[in-house]
Motif scaffolding. Structure first.
Motif, PDB file in Angstrom:
ATOM      1  N   ARG A 133       0.826  -1.207   0.000  1.00 40.54           N
ATOM      2  CA  ARG A 133       0.000   0.000   0.000  1.00 40.54           C
ATOM      3  C   ARG A 133       0.862   1.261   0.000  1.00 40.54           C
ATOM      4  O   ARG A 133       0.567   2.225  -0.710  1.00 40.54           O
ATOM      5  CB  ARG A 133      -0.935   0.006   1.198  1.00 40.54           C
ATOM      6  CG  ARG A 133      -1.850   1.236   1.216  1.00 40.54           C
ATOM      7  CD  ARG A 133      -2.946   1.105   2.215  1.00 40.54           C
ATOM      8  NE  ARG A 133      -3.756   2.308   2.239  1.00 40.54           N
ATOM      9  CZ  ARG A 133      -5.074   2.325   2.266  1.00 40.54           C
ATOM     10  NH1 ARG A 133      -5.741   1.184   2.216  1.00 40.54           N
ATOM     11  NH2 ARG A 133      -5.744   3.456   2.327  1.00 40.54           N
ATOM     12  N   ALA A 136       2.147   1.666  -3.463  1.00 40.83           N
ATOM     13  CA  ALA A 136       1.047   2.061  -4.352  1.00 40.83           C
ATOM     14  C   ALA A 136       0.728   3.542  -4.196  1.00 40.83           C
ATOM     15  O   ALA A 136       0.520   4.252  -5.188  1.00 40.83           O
ATOM     16  CB  ALA A 136      -0.190   1.211  -4.060  1.00 40.83           C
ATOM     17  N   GLU A 137       0.686   4.009  -2.971  1.00 41.48           N
ATOM     18  CA  GLU A 137       0.410   5.433  -2.735  1.00 41.48           C
ATOM     19  C   GLU A 137       1.533   6.306  -3.296  1.00 41.48           C
ATOM     20  O   GLU A 137       1.280   7.381  -3.857  1.00 41.48           O
ATOM     21  CB  GLU A 137       0.215   5.677  -1.243  1.00 41.48           C
ATOM     22  CG  GLU A 137      -1.075   5.061  -0.704  1.00 41.48           C
ATOM     23  CD  GLU A 137      -1.196   5.155   0.801  1.00 41.48           C
ATOM     24  OE1 GLU A 137      -0.150   5.368   1.476  1.00 41.48           O
ATOM     25  OE2 GLU A 137      -2.323   5.021   1.320  1.00 41.48           O
ATOM     26  N   VAL A 148      -1.593  -3.393 -10.383  1.00 39.28           N
ATOM     27  CA  VAL A 148      -0.885  -4.261  -9.440  1.00 39.28           C
ATOM     28  C   VAL A 148      -1.089  -5.719  -9.852  1.00 39.28           C
ATOM     29  O   VAL A 148      -2.227  -6.166 -10.016  1.00 39.28           O
ATOM     30  CB  VAL A 148      -1.399  -4.055  -7.997  1.00 39.28           C
ATOM     31  CG1 VAL A 148      -0.681  -4.999  -7.031  1.00 39.28           C
ATOM     32  CG2 VAL A 148      -1.234  -2.607  -7.568  1.00 39.28           C
ATOM     33  N   HIS A 164      -8.118  -3.828  -0.012  1.00 41.60           N
ATOM     34  CA  HIS A 164      -7.151  -2.968   0.683  1.00 41.60           C
ATOM     35  C   HIS A 164      -6.656  -1.837  -0.218  1.00 41.60           C
ATOM     36  O   HIS A 164      -6.367  -0.729   0.257  1.00 41.60           O
ATOM     37  CB  HIS A 164      -5.975  -3.825   1.151  1.00 41.60           C
ATOM     38  CG  HIS A 164      -4.997  -3.129   2.036  1.00 41.60           C
ATOM     39  ND1 HIS A 164      -5.352  -2.492   3.214  1.00 41.60           N
ATOM     40  CD2 HIS A 164      -3.645  -2.963   1.930  1.00 41.60           C
ATOM     41  CE1 HIS A 164      -4.282  -1.975   3.788  1.00 41.60           C
ATOM     42  NE2 HIS A 164      -3.234  -2.252   3.022  1.00 41.60           N
ATOM     43  N   LEU A 165      -6.561  -2.114  -1.516  1.00 39.34           N
ATOM     44  CA  LEU A 165      -6.054  -1.110  -2.460  1.00 39.34           C
ATOM     45  C   LEU A 165      -7.165  -0.455  -3.280  1.00 39.34           C
ATOM     46  O   LEU A 165      -6.884   0.307  -4.203  1.00 39.34           O
ATOM     47  CB  LEU A 165      -5.024  -1.746  -3.408  1.00 39.34           C
ATOM     48  CG  LEU A 165      -3.748  -2.278  -2.746  1.00 39.34           C
ATOM     49  CD1 LEU A 165      -2.793  -2.829  -3.798  1.00 39.34           C
ATOM     50  CD2 LEU A 165      -3.053  -1.197  -1.922  1.00 39.34           C
ATOM     51  N   ILE A 168      -7.075   3.178  -4.639  1.00 41.11           N
ATOM     52  CA  ILE A 168      -5.673   3.588  -4.810  1.00 41.11           C
ATOM     53  C   ILE A 168      -5.146   3.056  -6.139  1.00 41.11           C
ATOM     54  O   ILE A 168      -4.644   3.806  -6.972  1.00 41.11           O
ATOM     55  CB  ILE A 168      -4.803   3.087  -3.647  1.00 41.11           C
ATOM     56  CG1 ILE A 168      -5.307   3.646  -2.319  1.00 41.11           C
ATOM     57  CG2 ILE A 168      -3.336   3.471  -3.872  1.00 41.11           C
ATOM     58  CD1 ILE A 168      -4.644   3.037  -1.105  1.00 41.11           C
ATOM     59  N   ALA A 169      -5.276   1.750  -6.333  1.00 41.56           N
ATOM     60  CA  ALA A 169      -4.850   1.139  -7.596  1.00 41.56           C
ATOM     61  C   ALA A 169      -5.969   1.217  -8.630  1.00 41.56           C
ATOM     62  O   ALA A 169      -7.150   1.121  -8.286  1.00 41.56           O
ATOM     63  CB  ALA A 169      -4.465  -0.314  -7.362  1.00 41.56           C
ATOM     64  N   VAL A 172      -6.152  -4.359  -9.601  1.00 43.46           N
ATOM     65  CA  VAL A 172      -5.423  -5.401  -8.865  1.00 43.46           C
ATOM     66  C   VAL A 172      -5.807  -6.723  -9.512  1.00 43.46           C
ATOM     67  O   VAL A 172      -6.975  -7.139  -9.455  1.00 43.46           O
ATOM     68  CB  VAL A 172      -5.779  -5.414  -7.370  1.00 43.46           C
ATOM     69  CG1 VAL A 172      -5.086  -6.587  -6.678  1.00 43.46           C
ATOM     70  CG2 VAL A 172      -5.392  -4.096  -6.706  1.00 43.46           C
ATOM     71  N   THR A 191     -11.437   0.409  -8.405  1.00 43.72           N
ATOM     72  CA  THR A 191     -10.343  -0.519  -8.711  1.00 43.72           C
ATOM     73  C   THR A 191     -10.881  -1.757  -9.416  1.00 43.72           C
ATOM     74  O   THR A 191     -11.746  -2.459  -8.875  1.00 43.72           O
ATOM     75  CB  THR A 191      -9.616  -0.951  -7.420  1.00 43.72           C
ATOM     76  OG1 THR A 191      -8.978   0.202  -6.842  1.00 43.72           O
ATOM     77  CG2 THR A 191      -8.559  -2.016  -7.700  1.00 43.72           C
TER      78      THR A 191
END
Length: 266
Positions: A133, A136-137, A148, A164-165, A168-169, A172, A191
């Motif tokens: 994470r 990724a950030e 990812v 979790h991502l 952000i991503a 995945v 995501t």
């Protein structure tokens, strides 16, 4: 923009599928960037310098990997000098190679790729959730889009990292099990997610190898030689459509293509 991500390329059967499919998919499906997991491309186990170059020549921009990346010793030197070839980011400090990269397209769009590996039923590496994470950030501060590749065994671990991502991503996507899952979706935060993209290679065996010896191994418990299967070739991949302005995915589509399907694209 549209990203084509190709699931685990397995041996020569998989490489031949990629060589035929990538140019056709780029042309017919409006693909802007091609990424693939290539850790099984050399005879089903590992990668070599020559095979890596062969795959890059097909139009693949970045190759990710996983637990088999070190199976051919020559890769240890090559991975340090080839920025387009990634190993899981959560290997300990000092491991050769790199776990993330940023590609700038001709349009100016910057796409980050992050390679992580799971720990459940796998070699124990650093925590992919915390350092994954954080990386990724960091990447999102420098890139418009982030994909990812989570190379992991356990479905639960993959699903958990997807959530979790989320937000952000951009995407995945899972690799490693060689079995394409039917859960491709865009999560609420934007995501795109798929537990396992699947395998690009022979599907008449047991996850890429001849089925007879593997069945005997299960029957007897004795070690057997793993020989690459050769029949029922199929390319497994996903196409992720992303909004460059926001970095969010708008769609994810699974592909499962036979040689006839690929020929029809031409």
């Amino acid at each position: 923009m549209r990203i084509l991500f190709i699931g685990d390329i397995f041996a020569k059967v998989g490489r031949d599928l990629v060589r035929r499919a990538v140019p056709a998919l780029v042309r017919t499906r409006g693909i802007d960037l091609v990424i693939a997991n290539g850790e099984n491309a050399a005879g089903g186990f590992g990668l070599t310098r020559d095979i890596s170059k062969e795959l890059f020549d097909t139009g693949i921009a970045v190759m990710t990997s996983g637990n088999h990346v070190w199976d051919k010793r020559e890769i240890l030197g090559f991975i340090d000098e080839e920025p387009r070839l990634l190993r899981p980011f959560n290997y300990p400090a000092g491991t050769p190679g790199r776990g993330s990269t940023i590609v700038t397209l001709s349009s100016g769009t910057r796409v980050a790729i992050l390679n992580l590996m799971g720990r459940v039923f796998m070699t124990a590496l650093d925590d992919p959730f915390s350092i994954g994470r954080a990386e990724a950030e960091r990447l999102r501060q420098h890139a418009d889009v982030l994909l990812v590749d989570f190379h992991a065994e356990a479905t639960s671990e993959k699903v958990a990292l997807g959530w979790h991502l989320d937000g952000i991503a951009t995407a995945v996507v899972g690799t490693h099990t060689h079995v394409q899952t039917a859960d491709a979706q865009v999560l609420p935060g934007g995501t795109a997610y798929c537990t396992d993209v699947g395998m690009t290679g022979p599907h008449d065996g047991v996850i890429g190898v001849e089925r007879g010896p593997i069945i005997q191994r299960f029957l007897t418990g004795l070690p057997t030689r793993f020989d690459t299967a050769s029949g029922m070739p199929r390319l497994h991949a996903v196409i992720v459509t992303a909004d460059v302005a926001t970095g969010a995915a708008t769609a994810i589509e699974r592909l499962s293509l036979t040689p006839t399907d690929i020929e029809d694209l031409r």
